[in-house]
Design a protein around this motif. Structure first.
Motif, short mmCIF file in Angstrom:
data_model
loop_
_atom_site.label_atom_id
_atom_site.label_comp_id
_atom_site.label_asym_id
_atom_site.label_seq_id
_atom_site.Cartn_x
_atom_site.Cartn_y
_atom_site.Cartn_z
N PHE A 25 1.00 -1.41 -0.05
CA PHE A 25 -0.23 -0.23 -0.10
C PHE A 25 0.87 1.45 -0.01
CE2 PHE A 25 0.50 -0.54 4.98
CZ PHE A 25 1.09 1.06 4.71
N CYS A 33 -3.87 6.57 8.78
CA CYS A 33 -4.68 5.55 7.96
C CYS A 33 -4.22 4.21 9.45
CB CYS A 33 -2.97 4.80 7.16
SG CYS A 33 -3.02 5.64 6.10
N GLY A 206 -7.26 -0.84 5.68
CA GLY A 206 -6.07 -1.75 5.48
C GLY A 206 -7.08 -2.71 6.16
N TRP A 216 -7.77 -1.81 0.36
CA TRP A 216 -6.83 -0.61 0.88
C TRP A 216 -8.00 0.73 0.85
CZ3 TRP A 216 -3.16 0.94 4.33
CH2 TRP A 216 -2.69 2.43 4.56
#
Length: 347
Positions: A25, A33, A206, A216
């Motif tokens: 990713f 994230c 994710g 994701w």
């Protein structure tokens, strides 16, 4: 915008057993994230590999375009400009709050000013001379965050930092930490198994299973457009009902639903439709009946678990101003704005 962090085809193994497989990713500067998944799925291994505490057997990890880890070379953790907040906070018990925060910046030219600013930023200025054992769990978490931010890292890693706190404090503190990170423009990755925490905290999520990254995307797309049945069932509450494709509709035991992708499967294909609690409306005039087998009062709403006449289980949420009884039979209907459909598993 240049990429801050990228993972390409990363693999990690323990005793030649794959733990993380073909993982990748990327994230942009300023993004927050989250890696989300059940215990043992490999999310902490990924975080430790990014930090430099775990080697990788394949692929590449890069920060601002500079390789950090490859199978043949590993940049030491202290040289990565990455901060980490651990699950147990890992504060030094013999140091005060101020000393803990300043531990990693002894040679910083404006060390005391920076410590003072971090104390104020985390609302810990009144506790600067206390020791960790004199602090609550939430206060210790703030100190751990301030210490990790003291070195001005390019990226901050958070390994289930709120898991030891009670529910209300966890929710409040995760909001406060997100605000601090956003206000300071700090990029971060949170590891958690709590989907509500990930949804509230992260810009991108994710979802992991058995060492693989399944999807994701933003919390909105993860919830409404899950890539796999595992993601669909792991994210949010919901139940699958069997059905069949009928042109522009999907036939289920709750009636016909608009088919969101009419050209995806041939006529008559067996499918499974994910119905979340907000897709099911209680309608006393409906001919479709269900029995209430459980109810959970949640303040503003009550969540009902329902059994259809076929034996299938679904859930519905309703304003708590309405109060239906356990075992009561009620009428229901579908009001699904985002229909999630998967092919029925072959037997």
């Amino acid at each position: 915008m240049p990429t801050l962090l990228s993972l390409k085809n990363v693999c990690c193994s323990y005793d030649e057993q794959p733990v993380v497989q073909d993982f990748g990713f990327s994230m942009q500067p300023g993004e927050i994230c989250s890696l989300l998944g059940p215990s043992g799925c490999g999310k902490t291994t990924v975080l430790r590999a990014i930090a430099g505490f775990e080697s990788i057997s394949a692929g590449e990890i890069a920060l601002c375009g500079e390789p950090l880890s490859t199978p043949s070379s590993v940049k030491p953790p202290e040289q990565r400009q990455i901060g980490m907040v651990f699950q147990d906070y890992a504060l030094f018990p013999h140091l005060t709050v101020r000393q803990n925060i300043g531990f990693g910046i002894i040679k910083h030219p404006q060390r005391q000013q920076r410590i003072t600013r971090l104390l104020e930023m985390t609302n810990m200025a009144a506790f600067e001379h206390r020791y960790p054992h004199e602090l609550s769990g939430g206060q210790q978490q703030r100190v751990a965050l301030a210490r990790a931010m003291a070195t001005e890292p390019k990226l901050l890693l958070l390994d289930e930092p709120f898991s030891n706190l009670d529910t209300d404090l966890r929710r409040r503190l995760s909001f406060e930490v997100r605000q601090i990170l956003k206000d300071q423009g700090v990029s971060a990755i949170l590891v958690t198994h709590d989907q509500e925490e990930a949804f509230a905290f992260a810009d991108q999520i994710g979802v992991m299973q058995q060492g693989k990254l399944l999807q994701w995307n933003t919390p909105y797309h993860i919830y409404h457009e899950p890539a796999t049945q595992f993601v669909a069932s792991f994210i949010g509450q919901g139940h699958f009902l069997p059905g069949q494709v009928q042109g522009k509709h999907l036939s289920t035991e709750l009636g016909l639903i608009n088919n969101p992708t009419p050209n995806r499967w041939p006529e008559g294909s067996p499918i499974e439709v994910l119905l979340r609690p907000d897709d099911i409306i209680i309608d006393t005039a409906s001919t479709i009946r269900a029995d209430i087998i459980n109810k959970t009062f949640m303040g503003a709403i009550t969540q009902y678990t329902l059994r259809l006449k076929t034996g299938s289980i679904i859930e519905s949420v309703l304003s708590s101003h309405h109060d239906y009884s356990h075992s009561e039979e009620i009428g229901i209907r579908i009001d699904a704005q985002h229909v999630v459909v998967f092919p029925a598993p072959s037997h």
